[in-house]
Design an enzyme around this catalytic site. Sequence first.
Site: not given
Ligand SMILES: Cc1cc2nc3c(=O)[nH]c(=O)nc-3n(C[C@H](O)[C@H](O)[C@H](O)COP(=O)(O)OP(=O)(O)OC[C@H]3O[C@@H](n4cnc5c(N)ncnc54)[C@H](O)[C@@H]3O)c2cc1C
Length: 381
Positions: A126, A128-129, A134, A158, A244, A338, A366
């Site tokens: 865990a 992601t918050e 990101s 997530f 990973e 398609q 990532g």
């Molecule tokens: C089905 C699923 C399973 C997952 N499993 C895990 C898990 O087991 N453990 C865990 O910890 N996480 C997990 N995740 C989380 C996943 O790693 C995150 O969703 C991902 O890292 C993106 O973070 P965020 O969703 O908070 O988006 P954000 O970080 O809020 O980003 C939103 C958008 O902005 C873009 N962005 C952000 N910062 C930048 C930057 N500096 N430059 C350019 N673009 C940027 C991103 O690319 C994205 O398109 C999972 C997610 C999903 C959907």
Amino acid sequence: MPRNVYTADHETFRETAREFVERSLKPRAQQFIDARSIDREVWIEAGKQGLLGLEVPETYGGSEARDFRFNAILAEELSKFNAAASSCFGIHTDCVAPYLVDLGTDEQKQRWLPGFCTGEIITAIAMTEPSGGSDLAALKSTAVRDGEDWILNGSKTFITNGYQADLVVVAARTSPDKGAKGITLFGVETGMPGFERGRKFDKVGQDESDTAELFFTDVRIPGANVIGEVDRGFIAMMERLPQERVGAAVSNSARPADPGRDDRLRQGTQGLRSADRFVPAQQVPHRRALQTKLEVTQAYVDDCIEAHNERKLTAIDAAKAKWWSAQVQNDVLDACVQLYGGYGYMNEYRVARAWRDARVTKIWAGSNEIMKELIGRDLGL
Ligand SMILES: Cc1cc2nc3c(=O)[nH]c(=O)nc-3n(C[C@H](O)[C@H](O)[C@H](O)COP(=O)(O)OP(=O)(O)OC[C@H]3O[C@@H](n4cnc5c(N)ncnc54)[C@H](O)[C@@H]3O)c2cc1C
């Protein structure tokens, strides 16, 4: 192009993985969708087949393969069944294992690893918050020292395997003013007071995987559950994220996306359909292009597997493999939908499911934007 990355030993292991898919996963496919998770009994079966402890020393019940190609074979075979199985087992075998094996104390290894290998202890990680995934260095969950213990507060979202995990590796801030240098990893176990789970998410794809929110309210974590060194959690994550990412790239490039080569993509409720129905003559050049994209991508990913095995894979190469394979996978599957015309949009067709399942690969492990950011920085851009 023939692939050279695997030896006869790996191909023998592939048979074990295939047998597990045929015997334990395929007959329960609908059950997993209904439950939005893979049942514990299936994890136990995977443990019995020796699929879970590939990186774990024999002393703790693993097979100590010390060869990522076995992980890759497992990921390929699970991915051919479906992406969710690959991600649920992959989080356990590829992502969590290195934290416990490399960083765990002897006592932690004795406590956790035997169950990890048998499937009695399902794990999650865990990071992601809700405020964002990101920018890992900005995470907000806190752990404050209280005598020998730590008090954990915050939430994660997530999280794959989050709903049923018995052990979750949680990243939390332990030094408020030290940014990336103030994060520590903790082993949070089921039953710890104050550790609660939210709902299993209703996702666009990967219906079978359990993806959940986790909440921590004054959870008392014994000092014995700190994984690795205090305040070194961010570095520990950065060191292990390439594995990973290369694991994700293996799954991304393994998915059978060519309708002409995979019967599952031609199966619908009306039974097997002829490949010709879906591949009119004018589509042949298009199919050749798709096949080329897949094979060229797989060649790069194979090189990454070998480099990782030799401990030579850089974080940048892993980032390239992750974003490129995710993009190609999505492009190819979109083109396959398609190719199928209206059938391609029907859930009963495997290609539609594969297309939905693939979308997340550009977001997780990532995001692709972050991968490109890392590559850009490496180029001095
Ligand atoms: C089905 C699923 C399973 C997952 N499993 C895990 C898990 O087991 N453990 C865990 O910890 N996480 C997990 N995740 C989380 C996943 O790693 C995150 O969703 C991902 O890292 C993106 O973070 P965020 O969703 O908070 O988006 P954000 O970080 O809020 O980003 C939103 C958008 O902005 C873009 N962005 C952000 N910062 C930048 C930057 N500096 N430059 C350019 N673009 C940027 C991103 O690319 C994205 O398109 C999972 C997610 C999903 C959907």
